[in-house]
Design an enzyme around this catalytic site. Structure first.
Site, PDB file in Angstrom:
ATOM      1  N   HIS A 145     -10.013   1.870   0.844  1.00 49.81           N
ATOM      2  CA  HIS A 145      -9.796   1.193   1.083  1.00 49.81           C
ATOM      3  C   HIS A 145     -10.642   0.413   2.477  1.00 49.81           C
ATOM      4  O   HIS A 145     -10.678   0.851   3.753  1.00 49.81           O
ATOM      5  CB  HIS A 145      -8.233   0.015   1.966  1.00 49.81           C
ATOM      6  CG  HIS A 145      -8.252  -0.622   2.550  1.00 49.81           C
ATOM      7  ND1 HIS A 145      -8.950  -1.401   3.330  1.00 49.81           N
ATOM      8  CD2 HIS A 145      -6.490  -1.754   2.225  1.00 49.81           C
ATOM      9  CE1 HIS A 145      -7.743  -2.823   3.583  1.00 49.81           C
ATOM     10  NE2 HIS A 145      -6.729  -2.430   3.200  1.00 49.81           N
TER      11      HIS A 145
ATOM     12  N   HIS B 176       0.496  -1.644  -0.138  1.00 53.86           N
ATOM     13  CA  HIS B 176      -0.168   0.473   0.135  1.00 53.86           C
ATOM     14  C   HIS B 176       0.563   1.352   0.557  1.00 53.86           C
ATOM     15  O   HIS B 176       0.832   2.568   1.281  1.00 53.86           O
ATOM     16  CB  HIS B 176      -0.683   0.054   0.882  1.00 53.86           C
ATOM     17  CG  HIS B 176      -2.217  -1.222   0.785  1.00 53.86           C
ATOM     18  ND1 HIS B 176      -2.362  -2.041   0.515  1.00 53.86           N
ATOM     19  CD2 HIS B 176      -2.791  -1.845   1.979  1.00 53.86           C
ATOM     20  CE1 HIS B 176      -3.720  -2.494   0.237  1.00 53.86           C
ATOM     21  NE2 HIS B 176      -3.112  -2.753   1.556  1.00 53.86           N
TER      22      HIS B 176
ATOM     23  N   GLU C  70     -11.534  -3.927  -3.070  1.00 52.93           N
ATOM     24  CA  GLU C  70     -11.107  -3.619  -3.229  1.00 52.93           C
ATOM     25  C   GLU C  70     -10.525  -3.015  -4.955  1.00 52.93           C
ATOM     26  O   GLU C  70      -9.573  -4.235  -5.232  1.00 52.93           O
ATOM     27  CB  GLU C  70      -9.645  -3.307  -2.960  1.00 52.93           C
ATOM     28  CG  GLU C  70      -9.598  -3.464  -1.110  1.00 52.93           C
ATOM     29  CD  GLU C  70      -8.023  -4.173  -0.494  1.00 52.93           C
ATOM     30  OE1 GLU C  70      -7.013  -2.712  -0.948  1.00 52.93           O
ATOM     31  OE2 GLU C  70      -8.956  -4.510   0.629  1.00 52.93           O
TER      32      GLU C  70
END
Length: 382
Positions: free
Chosen positions: A205, A131, A345
């Site tokens: 997210h 991420h 996601e």
């Protein structure tokens, strides 16, 4: 503030949740929302329509702090996990509702090669970069470009990531647009342009529980549909092996509505053991598309709330909050645990820069990045 908003629209939601949508203008409200540790001001923008659906977005992390909608009886609930206090997103980060980038999901060893040059990213997930590598878009203060009310209420947020930020090449100018309409659809659009060839993969997210965040039964008894004939299995470090494995005959088959709990603890499947539940990318049948198409449909049979996730992206990561361990105390003092929510996601496949046969995440100067997703709340009939 979130409690006041729920009360303020409850009567209207009850009156309109089950009636045809009228031409009621959507509203956008901008307000102060606290400060970061360095004193920087956080702002919040609340988008609301005339039927009880609202979304609150923070400038910190371009974060979806809340998504509120009615159930069959018009009762409102916030279906997104997170914190009541905006500053807690900095002091206790866990990606709740955040914009994820530059690269969502994992990159093996934090390394990729582009045009013959290898780039090393920070390692923040054991041996991988996850991420954005520890200080990604979720930990940045975004600037408000515009806030608009009207048939569609919207906010545009912007952030500039310098060349070499977290090891990624190219200066990247990014905007995120949240737009709520009268059908209960919250569109999230991402745009980015770069000064050098680079890789980009941006998503949201959010952690959803359609019974309401903090509901004691969690989200594993929701039913889920993912229109995908295959998924990308992973190794013990949750990196795709490169295989596209058929879902037929496995606990990963969500082509028809399936209760999540039916497979989440099936330790006979090595993939469930690796992920400690579901934490896998599904290769959507639709592939990469010009306009958003269905990526997932989540339903809470008890409340009747339905969340449809539509996207232009070729994959969707399905995650059952396996690493929430009770140490995060969220809205209303609720302790969040494994299975209390699910994330869906839309994105490029994990580690795609290291898999030439996956859809490319490459972005070049003069060829901007664009991606769209839609979170659409509705109510299923009894």
């Amino acid at each position: 503030m979130l409690k006041m908003m729920r009360v303020g629209v409850a009567a209207l939601a009850a009156a309109t949740a089950l009636t045809p949508y009228a031409a009621i203008a959507a509203d956008a409200k901008r307000e102060a929302a606290g400060k970061l540790a360095d004193g920087s001001a956080i702002e919040a923008i609340t988008l609301s329509n005339g039927h009880g659906v609202s979304a609150r977005i923070l400038t910190y992390g371009a974060t979806l702090q809340s998504l509120i909608g009615p159930d069959r009886d018009g009762k409102l609930a916030d279906v997104a996990l997170g914190y009541d206090d905006a500053a807690t997103y900095q002091s206790h980060p866990n990606y709740f509702g955040a914009t994820i980038g530059r690269y969502a999901n994992r990159i093996a060893g934090g390394r990729f090669t582009l045009d013959g040059k290898t780039y090393q990213l920070p390692l923040n997930d054991r041996v991988n970069s996850l991420h954005g590598g520890g200080k990604g878009f979720d930990k940045q203060l975004w600037k408000i470009v515009s806030v608009k009310s009207g048939p569609v209420a919207s906010v545009v947020l912007a952030f500039s990531s310098p060349d070499g930020d977290a090891g990624y090449p190219g200066a990247l100018d990014v905007t995120v647009t949240y737009a709520l309409d009268e059908t209960g659809a919250l569109k999230v659009s991402y745009d980015a342009k770069t000064t050098k060839p680079t890789v980009v993969n941006i998503t949201n997210h959010s952690f959803f529980n359609l019974a309401g965040e903090g509901a004691p039964a969690g989200a594993t008894f929701h039913t889920l549909v993912i229109p995908a004939q295959s998924y990308t299995p992973v190794d013990a470090h949750l990196i795709p092996t490169g295989e596209r494995r058929p879902v037929a005959g496995t606990v990963f088959d969500f082509r028809k509505p399936r209760v999540i709990a039916d497979g989440i603890r099936d330790g006979r499947d090595e993939q469930i053991r690796f992920g400690q539940g579901y934490d896998h990318n599904f290769a959507l049948d639709k592939g990469l598309t010009a306009t958003p198409q269905l990526a997932a449909r989540l339903e809470d049979p008890a409340s009747g709330r339905v969340l449809e996730v539509l996207s232009t992206e070729p994959g969707v990561q399905f995650y059952t909050a396996n690493f929430l361990d009770g140490t995060f105390v969220g809205k209303g003092g609720h302790v969040y645990r494994m299975g209390d929510s699910v994330s869906l996601e839309p994105q490029k496949f994990p580690d795609s820069p290291n898999h030439p046969d996956f859809v490319s995440a490459r972005v070049d100067p003069g060829k901007p990045y664009h991606s769209e997703m839609i979170f659409k709340l509705s109510v299923a009939p009894r």
